[in-house]
Write a protein that holds these residues in place. Structure first.
Motif, PDB file in Angstrom:
ATOM      1  N   ALA A   1      93.208  17.022  34.852  1.00  0.00           N
ATOM      2  CA  ALA A   1      92.628  16.957  36.276  1.00  0.00           C
ATOM      3  C   ALA A   1      91.832  15.548  36.319  1.00  0.00           C
ATOM      4  N   ILE A   2      91.137  15.059  35.526  1.00  0.00           N
ATOM      5  CA  ILE A   2      90.224  13.849  35.516  1.00  0.00           C
ATOM      6  C   ILE A   2      90.840  12.535  35.170  1.00  0.00           C
ATOM      7  N   LYS A   3      92.004  12.641  34.328  1.00  0.00           N
ATOM      8  CA  LYS A   3      92.623  11.395  33.738  1.00  0.00           C
ATOM      9  C   LYS A   3      94.177  11.381  33.913  1.00  0.00           C
ATOM     10  N   ASP A   4      94.769  12.339  33.829  1.00  0.00           N
ATOM     11  CA  ASP A   4      96.441  12.295  34.122  1.00  0.00           C
ATOM     12  C   ASP A   4      96.979  12.485  35.334  1.00  0.00           C
ATOM     13  N   CYS A   5      96.419  13.267  36.158  1.00  0.00           N
ATOM     14  CA  CYS A   5      97.050  13.693  37.323  1.00  0.00           C
ATOM     15  C   CYS A   5      97.260  12.268  38.117  1.00  0.00           C
ATOM     16  N   LEU A   6      98.231  12.072  38.823  1.00  0.00           N
ATOM     17  CA  LEU A   6      98.609  10.999  39.372  1.00  0.00           C
ATOM     18  C   LEU A   6      97.610  10.434  40.294  1.00  0.00           C
ATOM     19  N   LEU A   7      96.872  11.013  41.037  1.00  0.00           N
ATOM     20  CA  LEU A   7      95.630  10.640  41.969  1.00  0.00           C
ATOM     21  C   LEU A   7      94.585  10.067  41.012  1.00  0.00           C
ATOM     22  N   ALA A   8      94.192  10.909  40.177  1.00  0.00           N
ATOM     23  CA  ALA A   8      93.273  10.509  39.268  1.00  0.00           C
ATOM     24  C   ALA A   8      93.568   9.202  38.378  1.00  0.00           C
ATOM     25  N   HIS A   9      94.799   9.054  38.056  1.00  0.00           N
ATOM     26  CA  HIS A   9      95.311   7.918  37.305  1.00  0.00           C
ATOM     27  C   HIS A   9      95.089   6.740  38.149  1.00  0.00           C
ATOM     28  N   ALA A  10      95.518   6.835  39.458  1.00  0.00           N
ATOM     29  CA  ALA A  10      95.493   5.708  40.444  1.00  0.00           C
ATOM     30  C   ALA A  10      93.841   5.321  40.591  1.00  0.00           C
ATOM     31  N   ILE A  11      93.101   6.345  40.587  1.00  0.00           N
ATOM     32  CA  ILE A  11      91.659   6.067  41.106  1.00  0.00           C
ATOM     33  C   ILE A  11      91.220   5.345  39.656  1.00  0.00           C
ATOM     34  N   LEU A  12      91.377   5.710  38.478  1.00  0.00           N
ATOM     35  CA  LEU A  12      90.964   5.047  37.455  1.00  0.00           C
ATOM     36  C   LEU A  12      91.509   3.463  37.250  1.00  0.00           C
ATOM     37  N   ALA A  13      92.660   3.185  37.798  1.00  0.00           N
ATOM     38  CA  ALA A  13      93.286   1.988  37.895  1.00  0.00           C
ATOM     39  C   ALA A  13      92.661   1.087  38.951  1.00  0.00           C
ATOM     40  N   CYS A  14      92.340   1.641  40.136  1.00  0.00           N
ATOM     41  CA  CYS A  14      91.658   1.019  41.203  1.00  0.00           C
ATOM     42  C   CYS A  14      90.134   0.586  40.521  1.00  0.00           C
ATOM     43  N   GLY A  15      89.489   1.339  39.780  1.00  0.00           N
ATOM     44  CA  GLY A  15      88.270   0.892  39.330  1.00  0.00           C
ATOM     45  C   GLY A  15      88.328  -0.150  38.262  1.00  0.00           C
ATOM     46  N   GLY A  16      89.540  -0.649  37.896  1.00  0.00           N
ATOM     47  CA  GLY A  16      89.844  -1.487  36.625  1.00  0.00           C
ATOM     48  C   GLY A  16      89.591  -1.000  35.206  1.00  0.00           C
ATOM     49  N   LEU A  17      89.500   0.351  35.245  1.00  0.00           N
ATOM     50  CA  LEU A  17      89.282   1.086  33.789  1.00  0.00           C
ATOM     51  C   LEU A  17      90.197   0.365  32.666  1.00  0.00           C
ATOM     52  N   ASP A  18      89.761   0.078  31.486  1.00  0.00           N
ATOM     53  CA  ASP A  18      90.462  -0.493  30.481  1.00  0.00           C
ATOM     54  C   ASP A  18      91.904   0.500  30.343  1.00  0.00           C
ATOM     55  N   ASP A  19      93.056  -0.496  30.233  1.00  0.00           N
ATOM     56  CA  ASP A  19      94.281   0.279  30.272  1.00  0.00           C
ATOM     57  C   ASP A  19      94.455   1.326  29.045  1.00  0.00           C
ATOM     58  N   ARG A  20      93.787   0.814  27.898  1.00  0.00           N
ATOM     59  CA  ARG A  20      93.680   1.898  26.565  1.00  0.00           C
ATOM     60  C   ARG A  20      93.153   3.063  27.120  1.00  0.00           C
ATOM     61  N   LEU A  21      92.286   3.260  28.007  1.00  0.00           N
ATOM     62  CA  LEU A  21      91.572   4.555  28.361  1.00  0.00           C
ATOM     63  C   LEU A  21      92.384   5.182  29.397  1.00  0.00           C
ATOM     64  N   ILE A  22      93.282   4.486  30.005  1.00  0.00           N
ATOM     65  CA  ILE A  22      94.143   4.927  31.142  1.00  0.00           C
ATOM     66  C   ILE A  22      95.506   5.494  30.564  1.00  0.00           C
ATOM     67  N   SER A  23      96.104   4.861  29.769  1.00  0.00           N
ATOM     68  CA  SER A  23      97.253   5.076  29.363  1.00  0.00           C
ATOM     69  C   SER A  23      97.377   5.802  27.943  1.00  0.00           C
ATOM     70  N   ASN A  24      96.558   5.609  27.227  1.00  0.00           N
ATOM     71  CA  ASN A  24      96.676   6.276  25.819  1.00  0.00           C
ATOM     72  C   ASN A  24      96.390   7.886  25.965  1.00  0.00           C
ATOM     73  N   ASP A  25      97.209   8.475  25.124  1.00  0.00           N
ATOM     74  CA  ASP A  25      97.313  10.000  25.178  1.00  0.00           C
ATOM     75  C   ASP A  25      96.021  10.422  24.337  1.00  0.00           C
ATOM     76  N   PHE A  26      95.294  11.172  24.844  1.00  0.00           N
ATOM     77  CA  PHE A  26      94.279  12.023  24.084  1.00  0.00           C
ATOM     78  C   PHE A  26      94.592  13.517  24.126  1.00  0.00           C
ATOM     79  N   VAL A  27      94.057  14.200  22.980  1.00  0.00           N
ATOM     80  CA  VAL A  27      94.331  15.464  22.707  1.00  0.00           C
ATOM     81  C   VAL A  27      93.401  16.326  23.491  1.00  0.00           C
ATOM     82  N   HIS A  28      92.164  15.905  23.525  1.00  0.00           N
ATOM     83  CA  HIS A  28      91.196  16.732  24.177  1.00  0.00           C
ATOM     84  C   HIS A  28      90.143  15.766  24.973  1.00  0.00           C
ATOM     85  N   CYS A  29      89.585  16.385  25.939  1.00  0.00           N
ATOM     86  CA  CYS A  29      88.882  15.691  27.116  1.00  0.00           C
ATOM     87  C   CYS A  29      87.609  14.886  26.437  1.00  0.00           C
TER      88      CYS A  29
END
Length: 109
Positions: free
Chosen positions: A18-46
């Motif tokens: 809901a806060i990272k991987d959903c398409l809109l959440a992902h787009a918001i993170l990208a708009c903010g210029g968040l480091d790609d390692r934080l957007i694209s990497n897979d994390f098991v837990h929040c």
């Protein structure tokens, strides 16, 4: 009860989704210029993702990030309960404005 994401239709909606991987959440993170390692990497837990965010971001960026999370969650609630959703850029700009306003308020008081 369905566990699917109402926004993007993903099979299972988790907090991390809901806060990272959903398409809109992902787009918001990208708009903010968040480091790609934080957007694209897979994390098991929040919590693992949030810890990585705290390590990579400075204090001001972390404040903006928390404000983003609140705005993103609020947008998701507006979509679920009111059928209204805004674009990623609008959500990010609102979060940034709110964060800046809050910073100015703290300086003045």
């Amino acid at each position: 009860m369905s566990l699917a994401c109402l926004r993007c239709g993903a099979e299972k909606e988790t907090l991390l989704h809901a806060i990272k991987d959903c398409l809109l959440a992902h787009a918001i993170l990208a708009c903010g210029g968040l480091d790609d390692r934080l957007i694209s990497n897979d994390f098991v837990h929040c919590i693992g993702w949030l810890e990585a965010v705290m390590i990579l971001l400075d204090k001001k960026a972390m404040e903006d990030f928390i404000t983003f999370l609140w705005n993103s969650w609020n947008n998701m609630n507006n979509f679920i309960f009111r059928g209204k959703e805004e674009e990623a850029r609008v959500i990010w700009e609102r979060a940034l404005t709110l964060s800046n306003d809050f910073g100015l308020h703290n300086i003045n008081h």
